[in-house]
Scaffold this active site. Structure first.
Site, PDB file in Angstrom:
ATOM      1  N   HIS A  16      21.462 101.383 -47.555  1.00 22.26           N
ATOM      2  CA  HIS A  16      20.559 102.250 -48.308  1.00 22.26           C
ATOM      3  C   HIS A  16      21.371 103.077 -49.298  1.00 22.26           C
ATOM      4  CE1 HIS A  16      20.746 106.103 -45.529  1.00 22.26           C
ATOM      5  NE2 HIS A  16      21.930 105.646 -45.807  1.00 22.26           N
ATOM      6  N   HIS A  41      25.394 101.870 -49.204  1.00 20.23           N
ATOM      7  CA  HIS A  41      26.337 101.791 -48.089  1.00 20.23           C
ATOM      8  C   HIS A  41      25.525 101.417 -46.855  1.00 20.23           C
ATOM      9  CE1 HIS A  41      24.646 105.817 -47.916  1.00 20.23           C
ATOM     10  NE2 HIS A  41      24.800 105.740 -46.607  1.00 20.23           N
ATOM     11  N   GLU A 128      21.655 107.215 -36.891  1.00 19.30           N
ATOM     12  CA  GLU A 128      22.290 106.628 -38.064  1.00 19.30           C
ATOM     13  C   GLU A 128      23.771 106.374 -37.774  1.00 19.30           C
ATOM     14  OE1 GLU A 128      20.703 107.410 -42.374  1.00 19.30           O
ATOM     15  OE2 GLU A 128      22.289 108.823 -41.889  1.00 19.30           O
TER      16      GLU A 128
HETATM   17 NI    NI Z   1      23.665 106.571 -45.199  1.00 18.04          NI
END
Ligand code: NI
Length: 141
Positions: A16, A41, A128
């Site tokens: 994204h 990335h 994440e």
């Molecule tokens: Ni990111």
């Protein structure tokens, strides 16, 4: 009857770029830092999906096999190995922060769970990275 929460954990990999088209390039760099990298990335996301319901006579809230199948067949293919800014219709026009991805995934997963009422989606947790995660408990939370 007892209410219990059950959770399935899945992983997906995606790229994204955090960029707000309403801002200048300088403002975007200041706001998003390295996450504004022009070519994006990647992350290895970990998705925790929690469903709550009464424990039925089967001894189960919901068959985890059904939850696994929903995620594996209906949800993960929409984001796994995709560029979240370009490849995912339900993220179109949305800045793909972990927060916004969690909200968007909530909507997708909740729709798939509709046939399993009265079980209900109660939490989406999206990692994440090992250190960073967001939690979303739905629009009424
Ligand atoms: Ni990111």
């Amino acid at each position: 009857m007892h209410t219990v929460e059950i959770t399935r954990v899945e992983e997906f990999s995606a790229s994204h770029r955090l960029h707000d088209p309403r801002l200048s390039d300088d403002e975007n760099r200041a706001l998003y830092g390295i996450c504004n990298n022009p070519n994006g990335h990647g992350h290895n996301y970990e998705l925790h999906v929690t469903v709550a319901g009464k424990v039925a006579e089967s001894g189960m809230v919901m068959n985890l096999t059904d939850l696994m199948a929903i995620l594996a067949e209906r949800v993960l293919p929409t984001v796994d190995h995709k560029h979240l800014n370009h490849d995912v219709p339900f993220l179109d026009g949305i800045i793909p922060t972990a927060e916004n991805i969690a909200i968007a995934l909530w909507n997708e997963i909740e729709r798939e769970l509709a046939p399993h009422e009265p079980c209900r989606l109660v939490r989406i947790k999206l990692h994440e990275s090992r250190s960073n995660y967001v939690e979303y408990r739905g629009p009424s939370s």
